[in-house]
Design an enzyme around this catalytic site. Structure first.
Site: not given
Ligand code: BES
Ligand code: MN
Ligand code: MN
Length: 435
Positions: A57, A124
């Site tokens: 996603d 995710e």
């Molecule tokens: N891939 C990201 C996580 C991430 C964000 C890694 C920034 C490194 C730097 C993941 O897809 C994401 O966006 N996670 C969300 C989690 C939330 C929706 C619960 C986030 O970090 O905002």
């Molecule tokens: Mn991600």
């Molecule tokens: Mn993300």
């Protein structure tokens, strides 16, 4: 995406199952959640079994937000070597990297050096709805559980710290997310007729939101910093050792906005300290001269050990309610907390990390940066708590890829070298763990 991924995995000889994850409510409609795709290839008891996680996603995107090309059509700019499109770096590119590893072994009729398991999800970006329950459910089945036999795990869903040095990531911040709604009037009111005679939701909301964090970034909620230990000399050294500068931060951010001139301070600000960001205020009157009837402010905190969303929720709600009471208006307050995620830190002293380090040196001819990530992948904690295996984050993309932003990209060189890195990592695991 789930169907496509499932078919691709099958094509390369991976046995898959599409696991239904139940229903979701969206804008009054009840819909199926996208299925999780579980896959396995290889079952040699002499080999290690590695679980690979990724998500198919993506965040929303709209050409009108300032994209140079159609966000949902991949655009490979041959001059710059950049591949543009929503999901290029977060997280379709890395998922494709694993397919490349399978494709190569399939085409060359090579046996994989390890047994592989895959767990790909499509929720995710919405807090892994359904997948957390799948993982805990499988763990409850004990020896019959689907994840039994996994020796270690690799997640490629974060980014390099800069634009030149590959990295291995051993930590993530957790997250707690809030919607704060203030209401009162029965409908939007003319500010000429009512201004000066009524309590106004927007005024109360701005007042509350201004009491959450200072412009320097200090969080004002009582007790939020409880239990967070100061960094000792050994930990400080880890940040000093990283190939990084304040210039890297400012060039990735596209503005001279770092809140310190010290490399270690900005690194600790994003890696090991909590933060609070204000995201949005919805429900305003735009350019009209109305008093909006109801306004919603959104903000979130990034969490570090030992903070947990449950503990932070209590503190945030208590603080907002008491500050709201002090305003002494006759308006209504409603605070909603999203599920959130706990922070995570892993032990890098494990063959999983050593294998990735050697693979990085082989492919990139560079020693990797060891980073803690400021972002959150809450399901990592669910895997860590339930599987009890070592987990490593092995990013493919660079710091300036612009995940969640306009013109998200992945450099073609990162895609190709990253795919090689994934393959090399599996061979290094085999080498390191052979008796
Ligand atoms: N891939 C990201 C996580 C991430 C964000 C890694 C920034 C490194 C730097 C993941 O897809 C994401 O966006 N996670 C969300 C989690 C939330 C929706 C619960 C986030 O970090 O905002
Ligand atoms: Mn991600
Ligand atoms: Mn993300």
């Amino acid at each position: 995406m789930a169907e496509w991924l499932d078919a691709q995995l099958n094509k390369y000889g991976v046995q898959t199952q599409k696991v239904a994850l139940g229903k979701q409510e969206i804008e009054g409609q009840t819909l199926d959640l996208p299925p999780a795709i579980l896959g396995r290839i290889g079952g040699d008891p002499k080999k290690k079994t590695i679980l690979i996680y990724g998500h198919f996603d993506v965040q929303p995107a709209d050409k009108n937000d300032g994209w140079e090309h159609e966000p949902f059509r991949m655009h490979h700019d041959k001059t710059s070597g950049k591949i543009f499109g929503r999901g290029s770096t977060d997280d379709k590119g890395p998922v494709l990297g694993w397919l490349n590893v399978l494709d190569a072994h399939h085409a060359l009729k090579l046996d994989l050096p390890v047994n592989l398991r895959f767990c790909f999800e499509g929720m995710e970006e919405s807090g892994s709805q359904g997948l957390n329950e799948l993982i805990t459910g499988e763990t409850a089945k004990k020896e019959q559980g689907w994840f039994v036999g996994v020796d270690a795990m690799c997640i490629s869903d974060n980014f390099w710290l800069n634009t030149r040095t590959p990295c291995l990531t051993y930590g993530l911040r957790g997250i707690a997310y809030y919607q704060l709604n203030i209401s009162g009037p029965g409908s939007d009111l003319h500010s000429g007729s009512y201004g000066g005679a009524v309590y106004e939701p927007m005024t109360a909301l701005i007042s509350l939101m201004s009491k959450l964090v200072t412009p320097e970034g200090r969080i004002l909620i009582p007790g939020v910093y409880d239990g967070i230990e100061a960094a000792d000399a050994a930990e400080l050294q880890k940040y000093k050792d990283l190939d990084y500068s304040v210039d890297d931060l400012e060039s990735d951010a596209g503005g001279k906005i770092a809140n310190s001139t010290e490399k270690t301070t900005v690194l600790m600000g994003r890696m090991r300290n909590p933060s609070l960001s204000l995201h949005d205020i919805e429900g305003g009157g735009g350019a009209r001269t109305v008093i909006p009837a109801s306004v919603t402010g959104r903000f979130s905190l990034r969490l570090v050990p030992p903070q947990t969303p449950t503990d932070i929720n209590k503190k945030v709600v208590a603080y907002l309610e008491s500050e709201f009471a002090k305003l002494n208006t006759r308006l209504n307050i409603k605070i909603e907390c999203s599920p959130g995620g706990k922070p995570w830190v892993a032990d890098t002293n494990h063959w999983n990390y050593e294998a990735a380090k050697r693979a990085t040196e082989a492919v990139y001819l560079q020693t990797p940066n060891y980073t803690r990530e400021g972002g959150s992948i809450p399901v990592t904690l669910t895997f860590a708590d339930n599987l009890g295996v070592n987990i490593m984050l092995l990013p493919m993309g660079r710091a300036d890829d612009g995940a969640h932003s306009t013109n998200e990209k992945l450099d073609a060189s990162n895609f190709i070298q990253g795919s090689k890195l994934f393959g090399a990592y599996l061979y290094e695991i085999d080498q390191l763990t052979k008796a």
